[in-house]
Design an enzyme around this catalytic site. Structure first.
Site, short mmCIF file in Angstrom:
data_model
loop_
_atom_site.label_atom_id
_atom_site.label_comp_id
_atom_site.label_asym_id
_atom_site.label_seq_id
_atom_site.Cartn_x
_atom_site.Cartn_y
_atom_site.Cartn_z
N LYS A 1 -66.96 8.56 -71.79
CA LYS A 1 -66.03 9.70 -71.90
C LYS A 1 -64.70 9.24 -72.50
CE LYS A 1 -62.98 12.63 -69.27
NZ LYS A 1 -62.42 13.06 -68.00
N LYS B 1 -53.79 5.66 -71.87
CA LYS B 1 -55.10 5.49 -71.21
C LYS B 1 -56.20 5.29 -72.26
CE LYS B 1 -58.38 6.44 -67.98
NZ LYS B 1 -58.61 5.94 -66.66
N THR C 1 -58.13 12.67 -66.77
CA THR C 1 -58.19 11.99 -68.07
C THR C 1 -58.68 13.00 -69.09
OG1 THR C 1 -58.74 9.89 -67.00
CG2 THR C 1 -59.20 10.07 -69.35
P1 NAD Z 1 -65.15 14.83 -59.89
O1 NAD Z 1 -66.13 15.58 -60.73
O2 NAD Z 1 -65.63 14.09 -58.70
O3 NAD Z 1 -63.98 15.83 -59.41
C1 NAD Z 1 -63.51 16.93 -60.14
C2 NAD Z 1 -63.31 18.08 -59.16
O4 NAD Z 1 -62.73 19.17 -59.84
C3 NAD Z 1 -64.63 18.59 -58.56
O5 NAD Z 1 -64.54 18.55 -57.16
C4 NAD Z 1 -64.74 20.03 -59.07
O6 NAD Z 1 -65.35 20.92 -58.15
C5 NAD Z 1 -63.28 20.36 -59.29
N1 NAD Z 1 -63.04 21.46 -60.22
C6 NAD Z 1 -63.60 21.66 -61.45
N2 NAD Z 1 -63.09 22.77 -62.00
C7 NAD Z 1 -62.19 23.29 -61.13
C8 NAD Z 1 -61.33 24.40 -61.14
N3 NAD Z 1 -61.30 25.23 -62.17
N4 NAD Z 1 -60.53 24.63 -60.07
C9 NAD Z 1 -60.57 23.80 -59.00
N5 NAD Z 1 -61.37 22.71 -58.93
C10 NAD Z 1 -62.16 22.45 -59.98
O7 NAD Z 1 -64.41 13.84 -60.90
P2 NAD Z 1 -63.51 12.56 -60.52
O8 NAD Z 1 -64.35 11.33 -60.55
O9 NAD Z 1 -62.70 12.89 -59.32
O10 NAD Z 1 -62.58 12.47 -61.81
C11 NAD Z 1 -61.49 13.36 -62.02
C12 NAD Z 1 -60.74 12.92 -63.26
O11 NAD Z 1 -60.26 11.58 -63.08
C13 NAD Z 1 -61.57 12.92 -64.53
O12 NAD Z 1 -60.79 13.37 -65.60
C14 NAD Z 1 -61.96 11.45 -64.69
O13 NAD Z 1 -62.19 11.10 -66.05
C15 NAD Z 1 -60.71 10.76 -64.15
N6 NAD Z 1 -60.93 9.41 -63.65
C16 NAD Z 1 -61.98 9.13 -62.85
C17 NAD Z 1 -62.16 7.83 -62.39
C18 NAD Z 1 -63.33 7.48 -61.48
O14 NAD Z 1 -63.58 6.29 -61.27
N7 NAD Z 1 -64.04 8.46 -60.92
C19 NAD Z 1 -61.26 6.82 -62.73
C20 NAD Z 1 -60.15 7.15 -63.52
C21 NAD Z 1 -60.01 8.44 -63.97
#
Ligand code: NAD
Length: 291
Positions: free
Chosen positions: A241, A166, A94
């Protein structure tokens, strides 16, 4: 069976990548946290984001925010340049609409923005909804892969349209949740029971998803987070966010979103007061205290 690269194996990306492995694809995975790579049994660990992208038919990212997405695809991560010319690239994070469009244009490939709703449970159960922006032909190629991680994929228009959908959807969600919370707080003051308000509003024009699925008081909807002390669900920090992204988009386009701005201010207060890790319906506690 397709060759797929998947980068970003956090709360969402981890289960999504595992569902692709389960579906029989050959998946190369990378995350900057090595333990998360190790948790993807059956996938091929890649040494870098670019290596995960190399030779894949579909390359997906699920990263925290726009800065990481830009860096992974166009910057130090070098994923776009490493990917095959005919690959379909899909960012499921997102992020803001402007960055989504910039990365799509800069990639030189078929690129889709495909943020999701459904949260961690949706990622684990492969019941996510994907909102997709980009060329129709790329969407048609990617849809079967997306459907193995979710139950719906909706093509919303050109690049950035998925992120736009979204942001708009979650702005509606925040505003209806706050309005629903306020109505229950007013009902309490008026001596009207939670159940009576629910019975009426859920069958009347006050009906919404915030009321009938995520009802912010315990009782009327047994599965709602209010019944488990507001354990998320959808954390208020993530709602904040998303409201920030909507506000950014409103400012960039000159759209008037006074309710969205007020929702952003209220969620900012709620998160500042320590509510970031609780479900977004938990904002009723702050409203009850007379914020
Ligand atoms: P998270 O922080 O758990 O996962 C993100 C991952 O990306 C981490 O494991 C981190 O180590 C990795 N990362 C960061 N920079 C990197 C790079 N340069 N190369 C490789 N890996 C890298 O976050 P999440 O909860 O999995 O959310 C991910 C996305 O999905 C976000 O944009 C969030 O807004 C969206 N989202 C989350 C939810 C939710 O309920 N968690 C729901 C809908 C959307």
């Amino acid at each position: 069976m397709a060759r797929i690269g998947f980068v970003g194996l956090g709360n969402m990306g981890g289960p999504m990548a595992r569902n692709l492995v389960k579906a029989g694809h050959e998946v190369a995975v990378f995350d900057i946290v090595p333990e998360l790579v190790a948790r993807c049994a059956g996938a091929r660990p890649a040494a870098s984001a670019a290596e995960a992208a190399r030779g894949a038919e579909f390359v997906l990212t699920m990263l925290p925010a726009g800065a990481q997405v830009r860096d992974a695809w166009l910057g130090a991560g070098g994923m776009a340049a490493a990917s095959a010319a005919e690959a379909v690239l899909v960012d499921c994070s997102t992020i803001d609409v402007a960055t989504a469009r910039e990365v799509a244009a800069g990639s030189g490939r078929a690129f889709l923005d495909a943020p999701v709703s459904g949260g961690v449970m949706g990622a684990e159960g492969a019941t996510l909804t994907f909102m997709v922006g980009g060329e129709e032909a790329a969407f048609a190629r990617a849809e079967p892969v997306l459907r193995q991680m979710g139950r719906a994929a909706i093509h919303c228009g050109r690049a950035g349209a998925g992120q736009a959908a979204k942001a708009c959807n979650n702005m509606i969600l925040a505003a209806t949740m706050i309005a629903t919370c306020e109505a229950f707080v007013l009902a309490e003051k008026l001596g009207l029971s939670h159940q009576a308000l629910f019975e009426v509003a859920s069958k009347s024009s006050g009906q919404s998803w915030s009321l009938t699925t995520y009802c912010p008081v315990p009782g009327p909807v047994p599965g709602s987070p209010a019944n488990r002390d507001y354990a998320p669900g959808f954390a208020a920090g993530l709602m904040l966010k998303d409201l920030g992204l909507a506000a950014e988009a409103a400012a960039a386009t000159g759209a008037a979103t006074p309710m969205g701005a007020q929702a952003l201010a209220l969620y900012r207060d709620f998160v500042a007061a320590g509510g970031g890790g609780t479900d977004f319906s938990g904002i009723i506690r702050m409203l009850r205290e007379g914020a």
